[in-house]
Design an enzyme around this catalytic site. Structure first.
Site, PDB file in Angstrom:
ATOM      1  N   CYS A 295       6.483   0.154   7.413  1.00 39.75           N
ATOM      2  CA  CYS A 295       6.018   1.325   6.660  1.00 39.75           C
ATOM      3  C   CYS A 295       7.144   1.787   5.745  1.00 39.75           C
ATOM      4  O   CYS A 295       8.297   1.870   6.174  1.00 39.75           O
ATOM      5  CB  CYS A 295       5.648   2.435   7.633  1.00 39.75           C
ATOM      6  SG  CYS A 295       5.094   3.936   6.819  1.00 39.75           S
ATOM      7  N   LEU A 296       6.810   2.091   4.522  1.00 39.08           N
ATOM      8  CA  LEU A 296       7.820   2.543   3.563  1.00 39.08           C
ATOM      9  C   LEU A 296       8.420   3.889   3.975  1.00 39.08           C
ATOM     10  O   LEU A 296       9.470   4.269   3.491  1.00 39.08           O
ATOM     11  CB  LEU A 296       7.222   2.634   2.154  1.00 39.08           C
ATOM     12  CG  LEU A 296       6.724   1.312   1.560  1.00 39.08           C
ATOM     13  CD1 LEU A 296       6.030   1.551   0.230  1.00 39.08           C
ATOM     14  CD2 LEU A 296       7.877   0.315   1.390  1.00 39.08           C
TER      15      LEU A 296
ATOM     16  N   HIS B 248      -2.279   7.289   7.320  1.00 39.75           N
ATOM     17  CA  HIS B 248      -1.371   8.231   6.647  1.00 39.75           C
ATOM     18  C   HIS B 248      -2.118   9.514   6.260  1.00 39.75           C
ATOM     19  O   HIS B 248      -1.543  10.599   6.287  1.00 39.75           O
ATOM     20  CB  HIS B 248      -0.785   7.601   5.374  1.00 39.75           C
ATOM     21  CG  HIS B 248       0.459   6.799   5.611  1.00 39.75           C
ATOM     22  ND1 HIS B 248       1.611   7.336   6.148  1.00 39.75           N
ATOM     23  CD2 HIS B 248       0.747   5.493   5.363  1.00 39.75           C
ATOM     24  CE1 HIS B 248       2.543   6.391   6.224  1.00 39.75           C
ATOM     25  NE2 HIS B 248       2.052   5.266   5.761  1.00 39.75           N
TER      26      HIS B 248
ATOM     27  N   GLY C 288       0.841  -1.194   0.000  1.00 37.14           N
ATOM     28  CA  GLY C 288       0.000   0.000   0.000  1.00 37.14           C
ATOM     29  C   GLY C 288       0.873   1.239   0.000  1.00 37.14           C
ATOM     30  O   GLY C 288       2.048   1.176   0.390  1.00 37.14           O
TER      31      GLY C 288
ATOM     32  N   HIS D 196      -3.726   1.134   7.962  1.00 43.85           N
ATOM     33  CA  HIS D 196      -2.402   1.751   7.893  1.00 43.85           C
ATOM     34  C   HIS D 196      -2.405   2.932   6.911  1.00 43.85           C
ATOM     35  O   HIS D 196      -1.927   4.024   7.229  1.00 43.85           O
ATOM     36  CB  HIS D 196      -1.374   0.694   7.468  1.00 43.85           C
ATOM     37  CG  HIS D 196       0.027   1.197   7.379  1.00 43.85           C
ATOM     38  ND1 HIS D 196       1.016   0.813   8.245  1.00 43.85           N
ATOM     39  CD2 HIS D 196       0.622   2.060   6.501  1.00 43.85           C
ATOM     40  CE1 HIS D 196       2.146   1.418   7.921  1.00 43.85           C
ATOM     41  NE2 HIS D 196       1.929   2.181   6.859  1.00 43.85           N
ATOM     42  N   GLU D 197      -2.966   2.698   5.712  1.00 39.41           N
ATOM     43  CA  GLU D 197      -2.960   3.746   4.682  1.00 39.41           C
ATOM     44  C   GLU D 197      -3.898   4.893   5.056  1.00 39.41           C
ATOM     45  O   GLU D 197      -3.584   6.066   4.839  1.00 39.41           O
ATOM     46  CB  GLU D 197      -3.350   3.167   3.310  1.00 39.41           C
ATOM     47  CG  GLU D 197      -2.443   2.055   2.798  1.00 39.41           C
ATOM     48  CD  GLU D 197      -0.965   2.380   2.862  1.00 39.41           C
ATOM     49  OE1 GLU D 197      -0.585   3.561   2.722  1.00 39.41           O
ATOM     50  OE2 GLU D 197      -0.172   1.440   3.077  1.00 39.41           O
TER      51      GLU D 197
ATOM     52  N   GLN E 276       3.022  10.014   1.278  1.00 36.61           N
ATOM     53  CA  GLN E 276       4.312   9.317   1.241  1.00 36.61           C
ATOM     54  C   GLN E 276       5.131   9.669   0.012  1.00 36.61           C
ATOM     55  O   GLN E 276       6.334   9.424  -0.009  1.00 36.61           O
ATOM     56  CB  GLN E 276       4.107   7.798   1.311  1.00 36.61           C
ATOM     57  CG  GLN E 276       3.564   7.342   2.657  1.00 36.61           C
ATOM     58  CD  GLN E 276       3.457   5.832   2.711  1.00 36.61           C
ATOM     59  OE1 GLN E 276       2.483   5.266   2.248  1.00 36.61           O
ATOM     60  NE2 GLN E 276       4.469   5.179   3.259  1.00 36.61           N
TER      61      GLN E 276
END
Ligand code: ZN
Length: 202
Positions: A98-99, A144, A46, A140-141, A51
């Site tokens: 997480c990226l 963000h 995702g 999670h997304e 991000q």
């Protein structure tokens, strides 16, 4: 499609709420294509617009559980959650990464069920019912878009572990970013950290 740089924790856009998309323009279509490309190359399941440095309420996902594939994009999402929050999935701890905090992982309790609604890139309404990992990805997304990273939801001791790793890399206090590609992926950050500490211990 092109790969965009992924913002790392400490970059302001990651820590403030994103704005709703007023109109789905050509720029939004390009952004979504680039987000998908960036997610696949990272690789991740995702990716949210903040991000890649864009403070808009959009995220993309791609999750294959071995039985079925769920992928798509959502603009101006809403998320309805249900069940008891837990950090176990089929009896094993569900570690989240997480990226934007590359190389780190931590268990985190999430709701087991989620219903995602919003618009797709054509401006059509979508509705996705998710369980388990997909429900976790959506949470999670969605976080963000509220300016929250999974780190912000951790217990104090786990938060401290992540914060010290972030500090050691010189992240967290100002803007920084990394760009995935064929030669460098998210998990390489973890490998790099090992090499780094070995060097230090000599
Ligand atoms: Zn993330």
């Amino acid at each position: 499609m092109s790969i965009r740089a992924i913002q790392i924790t400490g970059t302001p856009v990651l820590h403030v709420p994103a704005a709703p998309v007023a109109q789905i323009t050509g720029d939004i279509q390009v952004l979504i294509d680039d987000m998908i490309d960036t997610m696949h190359n990272a690789p991740g399941v995702g990716l949210a617009a903040p991000q890649v440095g864009v403070g808009l309420r959009i995220f993309v996902w791609h999750y294959d559980d071995g039985i079925s594939l769920s992928e798509g994009e959502v603009i101006n999402p809403r998320l309805q959650l249900s069940g008891w929050r837990k950090n176990l999935l089929w009896g094993t701890p569900a570690e989240e990464g997480c990226l934007s905090i590359p190389g780190e992982r931590s268990p985190l309790a999430r709701y087991p069920r989620a219903i995602l609604t919003g618009l797709n890139r054509m401006g059509e309404p979508i509705r996705v019912e998710a369980n388990g990992w997909l429900a976790r990805i959506f949470q999670h997304e969605f976080d963000h878009l509220s300016g929250l990273l999974y780190r912000d939801r951790l217990r104090r001791d786990r938060k401290r572990d992540i914060d010290s790793a972030v500090l050691e890399r010189g992240w967290g206090t100002s803007a920084s970013e990394w760009t995935p590609g064929p030669e460098f992926h998210e998990e390489d950050w973890a490998a790099e950290e090992l090499g780094h500490s070995e060097e230090e211990s000599q």
